[in-house]
Design an enzyme around this catalytic site. Structure first.
Site, PDB file in Angstrom:
ATOM      1  N   GLU A   1       0.573  -1.524   0.194  1.00 49.76           N
ATOM      2  CA  GLU A   1       0.136  -0.010   0.125  1.00 49.76           C
ATOM      3  C   GLU A   1       0.798   1.335  -0.144  1.00 49.76           C
ATOM      4  OE1 GLU A   1      -3.233   0.609  -0.584  1.00 49.76           O
ATOM      5  OE2 GLU A   1      -3.754  -1.567   0.172  1.00 49.76           O
TER       6      GLU A   1
ATOM      7  N   GLU B   1       7.243 -22.633   6.919  1.00 51.29           N
ATOM      8  CA  GLU B   1       7.099 -21.511   8.046  1.00 51.29           C
ATOM      9  C   GLU B   1       8.501 -22.246   9.014  1.00 51.29           C
ATOM     10  OE1 GLU B   1       3.783 -21.845  11.443  1.00 51.29           O
ATOM     11  OE2 GLU B   1       3.203 -21.337   9.818  1.00 51.29           O
TER      12      GLU B   1
END
Length: 303
Positions: free
Chosen positions: A85, A116
């Site tokens: 953004e 992960e």
């Protein structure tokens, strides 16, 4: 592993939601909303440490450094969201704020099994992105112990970067590698272990605060207007012109002229109109004030 999970705040069953499976939709949502109300108060207590993180980010940006978010699953996606953004909102280069997620970009929309759990993958991502002592790395993990994130934090520290942790449990392994850790402990989840809920929301709020504060402090905002936005679509072109209007009070014809003469650069158009200068002079004033609109105007306006 069972012993570790049993000690984490994010993995505790919530006393107030034990019978949530017997409630109707409105009752379920009321419980969720009640828990969400607790998040902002918890974060308020953390503002001094979040501000400390923002100060490090500002210093890095001023030296040409970058900000990296490192996470897995929800935490990784939230980092990518915040990073993505920044270019349209503040006109930043996409490399300035980056989000890295365990398993790569494919993991944004689907789980990548085992990614992960690899400290080595975290280390490799730090190396492949050329992270140096000019950069800030923020490791994000609700548990504070995700191997991918810890591996990345360890390597980033070895590379000389400023390393900060963000988690939702106290006394996590992040402390071993981080300069300091933002511990946003917001209590057990409505659904036990579903850290996309309160934990994820707290992470998003904190990242909002971090990048917004940093962008304000490096001159990306004038008054409360996003004057460095990139008008890359029709909505943003309209917003850009409206921002010029709000900043200057000029009439529509003057705004259109300044917008086009400035090359659709909102900051330049504002300085043109408020300091009564050409596009070239406005650009020079902004360059001489590191992009701060208010300072550029003050150079040409009698005090």
């Amino acid at each position: 592993m069972t012993n570790i999970l049993s000690q984490l705040t994010t993995e505790q069953p919530h006393d107030n939601t034990q019978n949530i499976d017997q409630l109707n939709s409105e009752q379920i949502m009321t419980l969720i909303n009640s828990e969400d109300h607790l998040i902002a108060d918890a974060i308020r207590e953390l503002i001094p440490v979040i501000a400390r993180a923002a100060d490090h980010v500002v210093e890095a940006f001023q030296k040409g450094g970058r900000l990296f978010y490192i996470g897995a699953g929800t935490s990784g996606r939230i980092g990518i969201l915040d990073a993505s953004e920044c270019p349209p909102t503040y006109g930043t280069d996409p490399s300035m704020v980056q989000g890295l997620i365990a398993g790569g970009f494919k993991a944004v929309k689907e789980a990548i099994e085992g990614a992960e759990d690899s400290e080595e993958l975290g280390e490799q991502d730090i190396i492949s992105h050329g992270i140096t002592d000019q950069d800030v790395v923020i490791g994000i993990a609700a548990s504070g112990r995700t191997p991918y994130v810890l591996g990345a934090m360890r390597r980033a520290k070895a590379q000389g970067a400023i390393v900060i942790g963000l988690c939702n449990n106290y006394e996590s392994p992040m402390h071993e590698y981080a300069l300091f850790v933002i511990e946003a402990v917001v209590g057990p989840e409505v659904i036990m272990g579903s850290t996309r809920m309160k934990a994820g929301t707290s992470q998003k709020l904190i990242l909002n605060m971090l990048t917004t504060t940093a962008m304000i402090r490096i001159g990306k905002v004038y008054k409360n207007l996003m004057v460095d936005l990139n008008p890359s679509n029709n909505k943003l072109v309209y917003r850009a012109k409206r921002i010029i209007k709000l900043a200057t009070g000029a009439d529509d014809d003057a705004i259109e002229e300044a917008y086009h003469e400035s090359g659709a650069h909102v900051k330049t158009a504002i300085v043109m109109l408020l300091a009564s200068v050409s596009a070239e002079e406005a650009a020079a004033l902004l360059q001489g004030t590191s992009g701060f609109v208010r300072s550029a105007i003050d150079l040409k306006t009698p005090q």
